[in-house]
Design an enzyme around this catalytic site. Structure first.
Site, PDB file in Angstrom:
ATOM      1  N   SER A   1       4.604   5.754   9.188  1.00 17.20           N
ATOM      2  CA  SER A   1       3.620   5.349  10.193  1.00 17.20           C
ATOM      3  C   SER A   1       3.832   3.917  10.673  1.00 17.20           C
ATOM      4  O   SER A   1       3.348   3.549  11.747  1.00 17.20           O
ATOM      5  CB  SER A   1       2.197   5.511   9.650  1.00 17.20           C
ATOM      6  OG  SER A   1       2.050   4.830   8.411  1.00 17.20           O
TER       7      SER A   1
ATOM      8  N   ASP B   1      -7.818  -1.532   6.851  1.00 15.41           N
ATOM      9  CA  ASP B   1      -6.406  -1.168   6.826  1.00 15.41           C
ATOM     10  C   ASP B   1      -5.584  -2.449   6.899  1.00 15.41           C
ATOM     11  O   ASP B   1      -5.485  -3.085   7.951  1.00 15.41           O
ATOM     12  CB  ASP B   1      -6.084  -0.257   8.015  1.00 15.41           C
ATOM     13  CG  ASP B   1      -4.627   0.178   8.058  1.00 15.41           C
ATOM     14  OD1 ASP B   1      -3.822  -0.331   7.246  1.00 15.41           O
ATOM     15  OD2 ASP B   1      -4.286   1.007   8.922  1.00 15.41           O
TER      16      ASP B   1
ATOM     17  N   HIS C   1      -1.152  -1.308   8.413  1.00 19.43           N
ATOM     18  CA  HIS C   1      -0.705  -1.162   9.805  1.00 19.43           C
ATOM     19  C   HIS C   1      -1.152  -2.370  10.635  1.00 19.43           C
ATOM     20  O   HIS C   1      -1.959  -3.184  10.185  1.00 19.43           O
ATOM     21  CB  HIS C   1      -1.259   0.145  10.390  1.00 19.43           C
ATOM     22  CG  HIS C   1      -0.819   1.351   9.625  1.00 19.43           C
ATOM     23  ND1 HIS C   1      -1.623   1.960   8.678  1.00 19.43           N
ATOM     24  CD2 HIS C   1       0.336   2.038   9.647  1.00 19.43           C
ATOM     25  CE1 HIS C   1      -0.968   2.982   8.148  1.00 19.43           C
ATOM     26  NE2 HIS C   1       0.223   3.051   8.717  1.00 19.43           N
TER      27      HIS C   1
END
Length: 381
Positions: A101, A357, A360
């Site tokens: 990702s 998060d 990312h």
């Protein structure tokens, strides 16, 4: 008051990276993030259009002043990312990002960077192979910018693009063709694989997933299985890649900011509510500090060795050095602004850092710099 929430500069100032390049990501990094004015990459409408299917919701909160990042090397500037020039380099070609990702993060950034330069009727995005393959096409240029989901590079039980949150990870370390057939014809390949390897132990499967009787395998240290998987990937490049056509890159490891004690804050904090980069020159997080000799630097050396051996055999591959330049940016993660696939609990809402998060990155942001480095390499060689 200046605020750099989500890696965005609400005052209108922009960050510019000042860095010195090295061949590999684990060499000493020299540089700093500095404020620059008037550097614009792309607007919030492009983030909403292309990032929303993936994970980010930050686009809805973007201010009119956008952030752009760009490296400089010593006294001479690297070329600024130019969307039209990038599209010309991709004319008649296929660029494929392969990995996890974080590589998808970079793919979204690349699409956003070129999107505004292409008329609406001359571009499209498709999701194929049940979501494993994302394809952005620029019709006028006969070019495509793709992302292929292969978080461990080789086959694994984590290969489902949506259903992959599996506690016990099983890896077919000698099996790559199921993935590789979807990127074989690429002109530019950009690989990454790291964050999924941070478990202590993983299981090897020697047979296929379609043969239940062959599931039994060995539990080994993740680092050892990573080495085996990288060797399989390297063997495929050596025997299958078109050396006169295909440009090869491996993106070094993207740092996380999940432990605030690493930059002098309480141990129960992380990237949540961080609004400034780390200012200490030469900073390494604990997980990436070579002196700590944890799994991360050892995995870096596995990639370095593989790339060195490929070059000796005539396979040219470049490592995109993004590790330490990204290490400074504790303020630039998706944090609480990402898309959430399940409702947040009352406990989480009461303590936002528990669901922030810190892996990312927000867009515009740090992945734009990674693509500027890629752009510079493509122009140089």
């Amino acid at each position: 008051m200046k605020r750099y929430d989500m890696g965005l500069v609400f005052s209108g100032d922009d960050f510019m990276l000042r860095e010195k390049f090295y061949s590999y990501p684990w060499k000493k990094y020299e540089g700093r993030w500095a404020h620059e004015m008037g550097l614009v990459t792309y607007g919030s409408k492009h983030i909403l259009l292309w990032a929303k299917p993936a994970w980010a919701r930050a686009g809805a909160a973007l201010p009119k002043s956008r952030v752009s990042f760009g490296p400089t090397v010593g006294p001479a500037h690297n070329p600024r990312f130019n969307a039209e020039a990038m599209l010309e380099m991709l004319r008649g070609k296929r660029l494929v990002f392969v990995g996890d990702s974080l590589n998808r993060n970079q793919w979204v950034s690349m699409v956003c960077l070129v999107d505004a330069s292409i008329p609406l009727a001359q571009k499209s995005v498709n999701f194929e192979l049940n979501g494993s393959l994302f394809t952005f096409k620029a019709t006028e240029y006969n070019a495509s910018i793709d992302f292929y989901w292969a978080p461990l590079l080789v086959e694994s039980n984590c290969d489902g693009p949506y259903d992959h949150r599996i506690k016990e990870r099983i890896v077919r370390v000698q099996a790559i063709e199921k993935h590789a057939r979807h990127w074989t014809n690429a002109d530019i390949l950009v690989f990454n694989s790291y964050i999924w390897w941070t478990s202590h132990k993983m299981k090897i499967q020697w047979g296929s997933f379609e043969s239940p009787g062959e599931v039994d395998g060995d539990y080994l240290e993740a680092q050892r299985i990573y080495e085996m998987a990288v060797n399989t990937w390297s063997d495929w490049l050596e025997t299958r890649v078109n050396r006169t056509k295909t440009r090869l890159f491996f993106v070094s490891f993207s740092p996380t900011h999940e432990r605030a004690e690493e930059w002098g804050k309480p141990a129960d904090q992380n990237c949540y509510n961080e609004t400034e980069p780390i200012s200490k020159e030469g900073y390494w997080g604990r997980g990436l500090d070579p002196k700590m000799m944890r799994i991360d630097p050892k995995m870096m050396r596995i990639v370095e060795k593989s790339v060195f051996e490929l070059r000796k055999k005539g396979v040219e591959i470049q490592i995109l050095n993004i590790t330490q330049l990204s290490e400074y940016r504790k303020d630039a993660h998706s944090s609480i602004y990402r898309k959430h696939w399940s409702p947040l609990t009352k406990e989480q809402l009461a303590k936002p850092q528990t669901y922030a998060d810190c892996i990312h990155w927000c867009l515009p942001g740090v992945p734009d710099v990674w693509n500027e480095l890629l752009y510079a390499h493509l122009q140089k060689y």
